[in-house]
Design a protein around this motif. Sequence first.
Motif, PDB file in Angstrom:
ATOM      1  N   PRO A  66       0.425  -1.689  -0.153  1.00 43.25           N
ATOM      2  CA  PRO A  66      -0.461   0.193  -0.051  1.00 43.25           C
ATOM      3  C   PRO A  66       1.229   1.592  -0.352  1.00 43.25           C
ATOM      4  N   ALA A 117      -2.391   7.121   7.104  1.00 42.53           N
ATOM      5  CA  ALA A 117      -3.008   7.210   6.134  1.00 42.53           C
ATOM      6  C   ALA A 117      -4.859   8.006   6.715  1.00 42.53           C
ATOM      7  N   GLN A 121      -6.151   6.855  11.357  1.00 38.84           N
ATOM      8  CA  GLN A 121      -5.503   5.846  10.233  1.00 38.84           C
ATOM      9  C   GLN A 121      -4.199   5.482  10.043  1.00 38.84           C
ATOM     10  N   TYR A 123      -1.621   2.658   7.295  1.00 42.37           N
ATOM     11  CA  TYR A 123      -0.711   0.926   6.367  1.00 42.37           C
ATOM     12  C   TYR A 123      -0.671   0.295   7.833  1.00 42.37           C
ATOM     13  N   GLN A 141      -2.397  -4.201   6.451  1.00 41.71           N
ATOM     14  CA  GLN A 141      -3.969  -3.400   6.446  1.00 41.71           C
ATOM     15  C   GLN A 141      -4.367  -2.011   6.338  1.00 41.71           C
ATOM     16  N   LEU A 142      -4.897  -1.498   6.913  1.00 40.12           N
ATOM     17  CA  LEU A 142      -5.716  -0.300   7.031  1.00 40.12           C
ATOM     18  C   LEU A 142      -6.233  -0.250   8.233  1.00 40.12           C
ATOM     19  N   ARG A 217      -7.670  -0.892  -0.112  1.00 36.45           N
ATOM     20  CA  ARG A 217      -8.770   1.545   0.096  1.00 36.45           C
ATOM     21  C   ARG A 217      -8.525   1.545  -1.515  1.00 36.45           C
TER      22      ARG A 217
END
Length: 235
Positions: A66, A117, A121, A123, A141-142, A217
């Motif tokens: 990501p 993020a 949030q 990553y 993951q986020l 995402r």
Amino acid sequence: MTILAIDTSNYALGVALLEDNQILGEYITNLKKNHSVRIMPAIQTLMKDCERVPADLTKIVVAKGPGSYTGVRIGVTIAKTLAWTLQIPLVGISSLEILASGTGRYFEGYVSPLFDARRGQVYTALYQFQNGNLTTVEQDQLVMLADWAGKLTELSKPILFVGNDLPIHRAKIEELLGTKAIFASITEHNPRPSELALLGRDIQGEDIHSFVPNYIRLAEAEAKWLEAKGKISNG
């Protein structure tokens, strides 16, 4: 075997050439500039300085996310184009894994690379070196940083955090994890394209046509477009 590694997945731009067991050259910058304009000149300069031509390449390894939606797309598009044109294998590696590989090799604990993020949030993922090999403990993951830090409190070993966005979240991490949190030096926050090349060296190539980035995402603009078309729910 001569491998070209390409990483434009975040602000840091990096390219490297790995030939057999030697890093021939490596180029890294950490600038908020347009990767689409700078990546091909960087590749050309590196190839020229290392006295290699495209026909010498035997594999392309790219950071597949990501990260920045635009940055990831640029790197993957160029990597796919080069691999297809030269008819050589293409391998994608997690952008987070590159960071972990560059910092955690001699750390007795876990490694949590992270990219901001926004809206609290990150990553992130969790890695650990075992018998000299990098292993994945938690997949990319986020997640909300507070939730991630809470999960890490359950671990028995210290956690090494690394990434250029670390200053944004460091205070919160220290608050939630205390002395269990270790922070990498500023010299370790740029993902090394040479690590990317090494990670992909022994991995079999993927199908170029079906190869896709790992955005985790949707980009905000794309998500809003799909929502307007009724293709995704508001939840």
